[in-house]
Design a protein around this motif. Structure first.
Motif, PDB file in Angstrom:
ATOM      1  N   VAL A 110       0.898  -1.374   0.041  1.00 54.87           N
ATOM      2  CA  VAL A 110       0.113  -0.129   0.072  1.00 54.87           C
ATOM      3  C   VAL A 110       0.900   1.328  -0.077  1.00 54.87           C
ATOM      4  CG1 VAL A 110      -1.702   1.356   1.148  1.00 54.87           C
ATOM      5  CG2 VAL A 110      -1.986  -1.196   1.255  1.00 54.87           C
ATOM      6  N   HIS A 111       2.132   1.045   0.627  1.00 57.04           N
ATOM      7  CA  HIS A 111       3.161   2.097   0.752  1.00 57.04           C
ATOM      8  C   HIS A 111       4.399   1.719   1.218  1.00 57.04           C
ATOM      9  CE1 HIS A 111       4.111   6.296   1.285  1.00 57.04           C
ATOM     10  NE2 HIS A 111       4.973   6.177   2.159  1.00 57.04           N
ATOM     11  N   VAL A 112       5.396   2.455   0.393  1.00 52.38           N
ATOM     12  CA  VAL A 112       6.888   1.823   0.693  1.00 52.38           C
ATOM     13  C   VAL A 112       7.548   2.962   1.610  1.00 52.38           C
ATOM     14  CG1 VAL A 112       8.984   1.378  -0.375  1.00 52.38           C
ATOM     15  CG2 VAL A 112       6.853   0.394  -1.359  1.00 52.38           C
ATOM     16  N   PHE A 113       7.947   2.666   2.611  1.00 52.36           N
ATOM     17  CA  PHE A 113       8.656   3.791   3.384  1.00 52.36           C
ATOM     18  C   PHE A 113      10.279   3.527   3.221  1.00 52.36           C
ATOM     19  CE2 PHE A 113       5.056   2.062   5.863  1.00 52.36           C
ATOM     20  CZ  PHE A 113       4.411   3.007   6.095  1.00 52.36           C
ATOM     21  N   ARG A 114      10.892   4.898   2.921  1.00 53.41           N
ATOM     22  CA  ARG A 114      12.285   4.716   2.711  1.00 53.41           C
ATOM     23  C   ARG A 114      13.129   5.829   3.574  1.00 53.41           C
ATOM     24  NH1 ARG A 114      13.152   1.511  -1.678  1.00 53.41           N
ATOM     25  NH2 ARG A 114      11.346   1.129  -3.078  1.00 53.41           N
ATOM     26  N   SER A 115      11.998   6.528   4.565  1.00 52.26           N
ATOM     27  CA  SER A 115      12.910   7.657   5.052  1.00 52.26           C
ATOM     28  C   SER A 115      13.055   7.108   6.591  1.00 52.26           C
ATOM     29  CB  SER A 115      11.895   8.905   5.150  1.00 52.26           C
ATOM     30  OG  SER A 115      12.098   9.466   3.708  1.00 52.26           O
ATOM     31  N   ALA A 116      11.925   7.685   7.507  1.00 56.34           N
ATOM     32  CA  ALA A 116      12.048   7.430   8.985  1.00 56.34           C
ATOM     33  C   ALA A 116      12.062   5.850   9.365  1.00 56.34           C
ATOM     34  CB  ALA A 116      10.743   8.046   9.719  1.00 56.34           C
ATOM     35  N   LEU A 117      11.156   5.104   8.273  1.00 61.29           N
ATOM     36  CA  LEU A 117      11.304   3.659   8.282  1.00 61.29           C
ATOM     37  C   LEU A 117      11.762   3.296   7.107  1.00 61.29           C
ATOM     38  CD1 LEU A 117       7.417   2.974   9.643  1.00 61.29           C
ATOM     39  CD2 LEU A 117       9.621   2.920  11.026  1.00 61.29           C
ATOM     40  N   HIS A 118      12.112   1.900   6.955  1.00 60.10           N
ATOM     41  CA  HIS A 118      12.445   1.405   5.828  1.00 60.10           C
ATOM     42  C   HIS A 118      11.795  -0.081   5.749  1.00 60.10           C
ATOM     43  CE1 HIS A 118      15.080   0.775   2.184  1.00 60.10           C
ATOM     44  NE2 HIS A 118      15.377  -0.193   2.680  1.00 60.10           N
ATOM     45  N   GLY A 119      10.863   0.248   5.255  1.00 57.95           N
ATOM     46  CA  GLY A 119       9.830  -0.922   4.903  1.00 57.95           C
ATOM     47  C   GLY A 119       8.496  -0.945   4.002  1.00 57.95           C
ATOM     48  N   PHE A 120       7.606  -1.407   4.321  1.00 58.72           N
ATOM     49  CA  PHE A 120       6.598  -1.088   3.699  1.00 58.72           C
ATOM     50  C   PHE A 120       5.199  -1.432   4.675  1.00 58.72           C
ATOM     51  CE2 PHE A 120       7.301  -5.641   2.998  1.00 58.72           C
ATOM     52  CZ  PHE A 120       6.234  -6.294   3.122  1.00 58.72           C
ATOM     53  N   ALA A 121       4.032  -1.121   3.808  1.00 54.70           N
ATOM     54  CA  ALA A 121       2.459  -1.203   4.403  1.00 54.70           C
ATOM     55  C   ALA A 121       1.702  -2.091   3.441  1.00 54.70           C
ATOM     56  CB  ALA A 121       2.052   0.100   4.780  1.00 54.70           C
ATOM     57  N   ALA A 122       1.188  -3.060   3.935  1.00 55.84           N
ATOM     58  CA  ALA A 122       0.353  -4.046   3.217  1.00 55.84           C
ATOM     59  C   ALA A 122      -0.455  -4.663   3.932  1.00 55.84           C
ATOM     60  CB  ALA A 122       1.446  -5.004   2.300  1.00 55.84           C
TER      61      ALA A 122
END
Length: 111
Positions: A68-80
């Motif tokens: 649903v979203h890919v995190f690359r700043s504060a977190l390094h991961g994804f939401a799904a």
């Protein structure tokens, strides 16, 4: 040919008065707030963090998930949205640091 202001002004005022008396459209009178998107799948959303040297989207693809979203700043991961089988598959993958069900955060104290 120019019309004198004394002839134009009464007509303009009559038009403005007529427009001002028109009812407000029902479509604009009942505008509601935005409707949140509802996912078609009934699985809960998870936040998955991975090591910095891994691509979060590739890790999601390993278990057949579109993030649903890919995190690359504060977190390094994804939401799904993940099924229980996908959560289990992610838990054994090397490089996956955490899997947390998404939710609402609160400070834990009240005034």
């Amino acid at each position: 040919m120019r019309l004198p202001l004394s002839r134009v002004l009464p007509v303009a005022l009559a038009v403005l008065a007529a427009v001002a008396c028109l009812p407000v459209s029902a479509a604009t009178a009942s505008v509601r707030g935005p409707v949140p998107y509802v996912f078609p799948v009934d699985h809960p959303t998870y936040i998955v963090t991975v090591r910095r040297d891994l691509d979060p989207a590739e890790v999601a693809g390993l278990v057949g998930v579109t993030p649903v979203h890919v995190f690359r700043s504060a977190l390094h991961g994804f939401a799904a949205r993940l099924s229980p089988a996908q959560v289990a598959a992610l838990e054994v993958l090397p490089g996956v640091e955490s899997i947390e069900e998404d939710g609402t955060a609160s400070p834990g104290w009240t005034f």
